[in-house]
Motif scaffolding. Sequence first.
Motif, PDB file in Angstrom:
ATOM      1  N   MET A   1       1.748  -5.429  12.149  1.00 20.18           N
ATOM      2  CA  MET A   1       0.425  -5.353  11.560  1.00 20.18           C
ATOM      3  C   MET A   1      -0.440  -4.336  12.309  1.00 20.18           C
ATOM      4  SD  MET A   1      -0.937  -6.648   8.882  1.00 20.18           S
ATOM      5  CE  MET A   1      -0.726  -8.210   8.163  1.00 20.18           C
ATOM      6  N   ASN A   2      -0.218  -4.210  13.628  1.00 18.73           N
ATOM      7  CA  ASN A   2      -0.998  -3.247  14.402  1.00 18.73           C
ATOM      8  C   ASN A   2      -0.741  -1.816  13.942  1.00 18.73           C
ATOM      9  OD1 ASN A   2      -2.201  -5.248  15.885  1.00 18.73           O
ATOM     10  ND2 ASN A   2      -0.709  -5.127  17.557  1.00 18.73           N
ATOM     11  N   LYS A   3       0.487  -1.544  13.477  1.00 13.69           N
ATOM     12  CA  LYS A   3       0.797  -0.205  12.968  1.00 13.69           C
ATOM     13  C   LYS A   3      -0.014   0.082  11.711  1.00 13.69           C
ATOM     14  CE  LYS A   3       5.478  -0.046  14.763  1.00 13.69           C
ATOM     15  NZ  LYS A   3       6.896   0.046  14.427  1.00 13.69           N
ATOM     16  N   LEU A   4      -0.213  -0.940  10.891  1.00 15.60           N
ATOM     17  CA  LEU A   4      -1.017  -0.776   9.669  1.00 15.60           C
ATOM     18  C   LEU A   4      -2.444  -0.411  10.024  1.00 15.60           C
ATOM     19  CD1 LEU A   4      -1.387  -1.068   6.573  1.00 15.60           C
ATOM     20  CD2 LEU A   4      -1.922  -3.468   7.003  1.00 15.60           C
ATOM     21  N   TRP A   5      -3.028  -1.124  10.993  1.00 16.06           N
ATOM     22  CA  TRP A   5      -4.426  -0.863  11.350  1.00 16.06           C
ATOM     23  C   TRP A   5      -4.587   0.493  12.033  1.00 16.06           C
ATOM     24  CZ3 TRP A   5      -5.627  -3.859   8.010  1.00 16.06           C
ATOM     25  CH2 TRP A   5      -5.393  -5.210   7.989  1.00 16.06           C
ATOM     26  N   ALA A   6      -3.534   0.996  12.662  1.00 15.65           N
ATOM     27  CA  ALA A   6      -3.624   2.297  13.321  1.00 15.65           C
ATOM     28  C   ALA A   6      -3.784   3.431  12.303  1.00 15.65           C
ATOM     29  CB  ALA A   6      -2.388   2.541  14.178  1.00 15.65           C
ATOM     30  N   HIS A   7      -3.416   3.190  11.055  1.00 11.69           N
ATOM     31  CA  HIS A   7      -3.493   4.225  10.027  1.00 11.69           C
ATOM     32  C   HIS A   7      -4.699   4.057   9.100  1.00 11.69           C
ATOM     33  CE1 HIS A   7       0.407   5.754  11.172  1.00 11.69           C
ATOM     34  NE2 HIS A   7       0.892   4.527  11.124  1.00 11.69           N
ATOM     35  N   ILE A   8      -5.483   3.032   9.321  1.00 14.41           N
ATOM     36  CA  ILE A   8      -6.631   2.766   8.441  1.00 14.41           C
ATOM     37  C   ILE A   8      -7.909   2.864   9.251  1.00 14.41           C
ATOM     38  CG2 ILE A   8      -7.780   1.040   7.009  1.00 14.41           C
ATOM     39  CD1 ILE A   8      -5.093  -0.133   6.348  1.00 14.41           C
ATOM     40  N   SER A   9      -8.840   3.654   8.767  1.00 20.09           N
ATOM     41  CA  SER A   9     -10.134   3.726   9.451  1.00 20.09           C
ATOM     42  C   SER A   9     -10.929   2.466   9.133  1.00 20.09           C
ATOM     43  CB  SER A   9     -10.909   4.964   9.005  1.00 20.09           C
ATOM     44  OG  SER A   9     -11.332   4.829   7.668  1.00 20.09           O
ATOM     45  N   GLU A  10     -11.926   2.194   9.937  1.00 17.28           N
ATOM     46  CA  GLU A  10     -12.734   0.996   9.722  1.00 17.28           C
ATOM     47  C   GLU A  10     -13.469   1.077   8.381  1.00 17.28           C
ATOM     48  OE1 GLU A  10     -15.939  -1.813  12.072  1.00 17.28           O
ATOM     49  OE2 GLU A  10     -15.238   0.034  13.005  1.00 17.28           O
ATOM     50  N   LYS A  11     -13.909   2.268   8.023  1.00 16.86           N
ATOM     51  CA  LYS A  11     -14.610   2.454   6.748  1.00 16.86           C
ATOM     52  C   LYS A  11     -13.679   2.145   5.573  1.00 16.86           C
ATOM     53  CE  LYS A  11     -17.344   5.847   4.238  1.00 16.86           C
ATOM     54  NZ  LYS A  11     -17.878   7.216   4.237  1.00 16.86           N
ATOM     55  N   ASN A  12     -12.446   2.639   5.637  1.00 18.34           N
ATOM     56  CA  ASN A  12     -11.487   2.354   4.570  1.00 18.34           C
ATOM     57  C   ASN A  12     -11.136   0.872   4.515  1.00 18.34           C
ATOM     58  OD1 ASN A  12     -11.395   4.988   3.722  1.00 18.34           O
ATOM     59  ND2 ASN A  12      -9.572   5.499   4.897  1.00 18.34           N
ATOM     60  N   PHE A  13     -11.068   0.232   5.698  1.00 18.33           N
ATOM     61  CA  PHE A  13     -10.808  -1.200   5.720  1.00 18.33           C
ATOM     62  C   PHE A  13     -11.949  -1.967   5.048  1.00 18.33           C
ATOM     63  CE2 PHE A  13     -11.368  -5.362   7.695  1.00 18.33           C
ATOM     64  CZ  PHE A  13     -10.205  -5.960   7.256  1.00 18.33           C
ATOM     65  N   LYS A  14     -13.172  -1.527   5.272  1.00 17.53           N
ATOM     66  CA  LYS A  14     -14.313  -2.180   4.621  1.00 17.53           C
ATOM     67  C   LYS A  14     -14.198  -2.060   3.105  1.00 17.53           C
ATOM     68  CE  LYS A  14     -17.733  -1.848   8.290  1.00 17.53           C
ATOM     69  NZ  LYS A  14     -19.026  -1.287   8.683  1.00 17.53           N
ATOM     70  N   PHE A  15     -13.851  -0.861   2.629  1.00 17.03           N
ATOM     71  CA  PHE A  15     -13.689  -0.680   1.185  1.00 17.03           C
ATOM     72  C   PHE A  15     -12.551  -1.548   0.649  1.00 17.03           C
ATOM     73  CE2 PHE A  15     -15.804   3.608   1.685  1.00 17.03           C
ATOM     74  CZ  PHE A  15     -16.941   3.251   0.987  1.00 17.03           C
TER      75      PHE A  15
END
Length: 159
Positions: free
Chosen positions: A1-15
């Motif tokens: 799961m950490n690999k997934l978050w490494a490729h997603i910016s916080e802004k994109n995660f919010k969206f």
Amino acid sequence: MNKLWAHISEKNFKFLTIFVGISGDLIILNWLWQRKEMFFAKYNELLEVQLKVQGLVMNESMKAELYQLFSQMLILILVAILVVHLLIYSTFYFSKPFSRNYLKLYMGSAAIGCFLSWVSSPLSMLTFLPLSVFYGICTKGLLDQKDHRFKISESESES
């Protein structure tokens, strides 16, 4: 799961979180609306029992008016839930701690609830399985967000 978050910016995660939340809300509220006949039938059954116990009779026009009231009340409740959640999603976009904590609780419980709904009736509740997975992913992201495991894009670090 950490690999997934490494490729997603916080802004994109919010969206992503807001999109999953709104989609899930619409799916669940639609599911509730489609079952209003079943809810009213159960309510009517309980009402009939109570009327018999008290020795009263309700005519058909009164039942029709009661159904209209029930429908309007259900619409009001569903719209209120949607409006409150839209406000929560907008405050989440602006990084308010209350909304993040609310979404952790809401999406975590929704992931469990959707999964259990799917388990109880796998074919008729098929849409609840992927919804449960997406809610779970967003919940995991919200829990990991405090650890700052998200990728910070260059444009976000400059501002």
